[in-house]
Design an enzyme around this catalytic site. Sequence first.
Site, PDB file in Angstrom:
ATOM      1  N   LYS A 129     -37.819 102.311  98.211  1.00 27.36           N
ATOM      2  CA  LYS A 129     -37.581 103.429  99.090  1.00 27.36           C
ATOM      3  C   LYS A 129     -36.382 103.094 100.231  1.00 27.36           C
ATOM      4  CE  LYS A 129     -40.959 105.170 101.008  1.00 27.36           C
ATOM      5  NZ  LYS A 129     -40.847 104.941 102.568  1.00 27.36           N
ATOM      6  N   GLU A 139     -42.944 104.534 112.536  1.00 24.12           N
ATOM      7  CA  GLU A 139     -42.568 103.248 111.809  1.00 24.12           C
ATOM      8  C   GLU A 139     -43.230 102.003 112.393  1.00 24.12           C
ATOM      9  OE1 GLU A 139     -39.240 101.990 109.533  1.00 24.12           O
ATOM     10  OE2 GLU A 139     -40.478 103.797 108.903  1.00 24.12           O
ATOM     11  N   ARG A 140     -43.517 100.894 111.571  1.00 31.69           N
ATOM     12  CA  ARG A 140     -44.031  99.807 111.781  1.00 31.69           C
ATOM     13  C   ARG A 140     -42.810  98.960 112.234  1.00 31.69           C
ATOM     14  NH1 ARG A 140     -45.984 100.973 107.012  1.00 31.69           N
ATOM     15  NH2 ARG A 140     -48.114 101.209 106.701  1.00 31.69           N
TER      16      ARG A 140
END
Length: 453
Positions: free
Chosen positions: A153, A179-180
């Site tokens: 992805k 988001e990390r």
Amino acid sequence: MNGTIITLNSTVCDIYFEEEIPSIFEVLMLKTEERELYFETRKQLDDHLIRAVALGYMQGVKKGMQVQRTHKQITIPVGKEILGRVFDTLGNTIDDKEGEFSQSKSIFQPSMAVSTQSGNVQIYETGIKVIDLMAPFIRGGKVGLFGGAGVGKTVLLSEFIFKSISLHRGVSVFAGIGERIREGHELYTQMVESGVMDKTIMIFGQMNEASGIRYRAPFTALTMSEYFRDDEHKEVLLLIDNIYRFIQAGQEISTLLGRIPSRVGYQPTLLNEIAELEERIASTKEGSITSVQAIYVPADDITDPGVASVFTHLDTSIILSRSYASKGLYPSIDPLASHSKLLDPTNVGEEHYRVAKEVREMLAKYKDLQDIITMLGMQQLSHEDRLIVTRARKLEKFLTQPFFVTESFTGRSGKSVLLSETISGCKKIISGELDAIDENRFYMIGTIDEAAL
């Protein structure tokens, strides 16, 4: 005029104002010796009391602290100077680079009037064969990207950015919601190494930040995108990863504000919040915003109200398949499950539609025959079925493609293929013109001519 904090609850607080109270969405500021903390007004409780959502950490905040009015909404920088930069939701740079910004804009903008939108339906070519043929993007449309971990992805998102800049000479805006930061850093490094960061803008509302920050991240990215569409007349590619985390942030805020939840615990304002974001993504005669949105499906339940609320806005759905990835077929897009509203003879032309339909039918027939092949072998199939299987396998391999952003890992040069060449190649395979060529010659090539060499 200052207000006084009288109640604290997680990231939400009630603030008392003696005189005029702030308007909805007005930003308030709490200033201490260590830092500045911002709040966003979300509810007017009475003539003196408002409820606000914190846009940051609440550590050290106490009852009785004084809050100042700013008399403005969240305002972020816009202009050519923001290209190549990394921002947080509030428009502050987080990339340790110097630079001044001459223009700014509120993140609250009305959606475009119908009269100003472009009525033409146009293909937004990506140069990726399987997408352009089977699930074409609409210029100014919205694309849903469904995929789990490890199926490519992020690589696909990176390639979209590269293609947007190289093919359309446009601008890419990436919004990381929840988001990390490790993932964000990897993507940033990849963009720099690919040489496309100077035409890319990144906005992060990180996973560890307050729900108010995560909820506003896509609006910051959208406002920056609108500047390049309306003022610079550019083709803008807006990537949102992950739209479901935007819904979750809204759910957290709604609960803290004391609203009664709707179905499955979602906020009662869910449909309105999604529409407020999605309806600003559109194209004009001079420029466009095309959006690719990664969507997480909780417990693989496609009927989940959060997922269903996004589905109604999408023009194209791209499904990444783990079985395709396990066979080494990259990009691992399932051509049978992916679809686009644009794939209609009136939009793409008779030839494109007919070839895409024939490819879909051949791959579907191959899928039906796989159980027989596994149990009894190819020898038990009729001559006609054997031809379908060999051609379908060639189509599967022909629809693979090496990416520009993976050149340093794979050693294969990236390929960008025109839609006309993709259609021509598929026609030759379906007609049997290339039956004599070994199927492995079709793997990871660009145009069909490379297999025939």
